[in-house]
Design an enzyme around this catalytic site. Structure first.
Site, PDB file in Angstrom:
ATOM      1  N   HIS A   1       0.892  -1.283  -0.022  1.00  0.00           N
ATOM      2  CA  HIS A   1       0.119  -0.171   0.189  1.00  0.00           C
ATOM      3  C   HIS A   1       0.778   1.206   0.000  1.00  0.00           C
ATOM      4  CE1 HIS A   1      -3.330  -3.090   1.190  1.00  0.00           C
ATOM      5  NE2 HIS A   1      -3.916  -2.037   0.379  1.00  0.00           N
TER       6      HIS A   1
ATOM      7  N   HIS B   1       1.292   1.506  -5.890  1.00  0.00           N
ATOM      8  CA  HIS B   1      -0.099   0.795  -5.986  1.00  0.00           C
ATOM      9  C   HIS B   1      -1.051   1.752  -6.187  1.00  0.00           C
ATOM     10  CE1 HIS B   1      -3.919  -1.289  -4.941  1.00  0.00           C
ATOM     11  NE2 HIS B   1      -4.107  -0.258  -4.088  1.00  0.00           N
TER      12      HIS B   1
HETATM   13 ZN   LIG Z   1      -5.989   0.045  -2.784  1.00  0.00          ZN
END
Ligand SMILES: [Zn+2]
Length: 325
Positions: free
Chosen positions: A54, A58
């Site tokens: 994350h 991403h």
């Molecule tokens: Zn996401």
């Protein structure tokens, strides 16, 4: 390499700026390019680069996918510049300031965010409020009316909140009902925004729809983040969350469960809505990647076909045959 690193570090800023330009948003909304760049730099910096999954890469990946879905004929002909603007901002900010652990972890550690958002879509609410904070701070839309700015903030919220994976069934059931009835009318703003929510949900979990080489790398990164959380949970005796135990889980098991219970049902409906070469290519990759993980699973003879953790999340699963027909 230095250039590789530099490029990766700047990927969310350069991609999103490029897409704003490409879609004519800078001109249409009279955006100050200095303010836009500053806003995007703040967004990028609020992602945690130490998160294996994350992080800003991403976010850039999801923004790129969102752009591809916006260009699908069914959507592109009815979208307004406003829709495109909100979609790209929501995609770029949808995981802003993600702590690298999931909601159950925040709840059991009495994290202030869990308290603040009363244990409901804790992360997604935080991503949204963080995005609103940066939008205000940047003054990017200071020249718009306060009504429009308020509308923008709430609509970006509705898009980001739709990415809460634990609520996928609600969104999917509604999508399915609309497709069965054939009553989606993209001239209506409300319907368009519902489709944009579905598009962002697809963009967020489209990793298994990419080619094997890319898909495999994303899978490794997300598993690394899960297992890191599991390690912390073990160290502090918090009880290891589903999918987070490196002793009992494998990447293959996690991926097969993820694809079967979440990705396949979502993309099957998306392909009903927009049956294009892109949708068919994504379903094709999905099938091939799942077969590859099953092959690896057999090699390591690690047992179970799917991970029971996903079965709790999604009970109605489409038969495999309907996906590729
Ligand atoms: Zn996401």
């Amino acid at each position: 390499s230095f250039w590789g690193k530099w490029y990766q570090n700047d990927i969310l800023v350069s991609l999103t700026f490029h897409l704003f330009n490409l879609h004519g948003l800078i001109e249409h909304f009279h955006l100050d390019t200095m303010k836009l760049r500053r806003f995007l730099v703040m967004v990028q910096e609020d992602y945690h680069s130490q998160n294996p999954y994350h992080n800003a890469v991403h976010a850039a990946d999801v923004t790129q996918a969102m752009h591809c879905y916006l260009k699908e004929p069914k959507l592109s002909k009815s979208l307004t510049p406003w829709d495109v603007l909100l979609s790209l901002i929501a995609a770029a900010t949808h995981d802003l300031d993600h702590p690298g652990v999931n909601q159950p972890f925040l709840i059991k550690t009495n994290h202030y965010l869990a308290t603040l958002y009363k244990n409901i879509s804790v992360l997604e609410n935080h991503h949204w409020r963080s995005a609103v904070g940066l939008l205000r701070e940047s003054g990017l839309f200071a020249h718009m009316s306060s009504e429009n700015r308020q509308l923008m903030e709430s609509q970006i919220g509705a898009l980001i909140l739709a990415t809460d994976i634990s609520r996928q069934n609600e969104y999917l059931a509604l999508f399915r009902t609309h497709l069965d009835r054939g009553d989606l009318c993209l001239e209506e703003a409300g319907h368009r925004h519902f489709i944009l929510q579905m598009a962002l949900k697809c963009a967020d979990i489209c990793n298994p729809c990419r080619t094997w080489e890319l898909s495999k790398q994303w899978s490794e990164k997300v598993t690394e983040e899960f297992f890191h959380q599991g390690d912390v949970e073990k160290r502090y005796q918090l009880g290891v969350s589903p999918l987070c135990d490196r002793q009992s889980e494998t990447i293959a098991n996690i991926q097969i469960g993820f694809m079967t219970y979440l990705v396949e049902p979502l993309f099957a409906e998306w392909a009903r809505f927009s049956n294009t070469r892109l949708s068919q290519t994504m379903l094709g990759h999905l099938g091939l990647n799942k077969a590859s993980w099953k092959g690896l699973q057999r090699e390591s003879s690690s047992g179970d076909d799917t991970d029971p953790a996903f079965e709790e999340m999604d009970s109605d699963v489409l038969p495999q045959e309907t996906l590729l027909s």
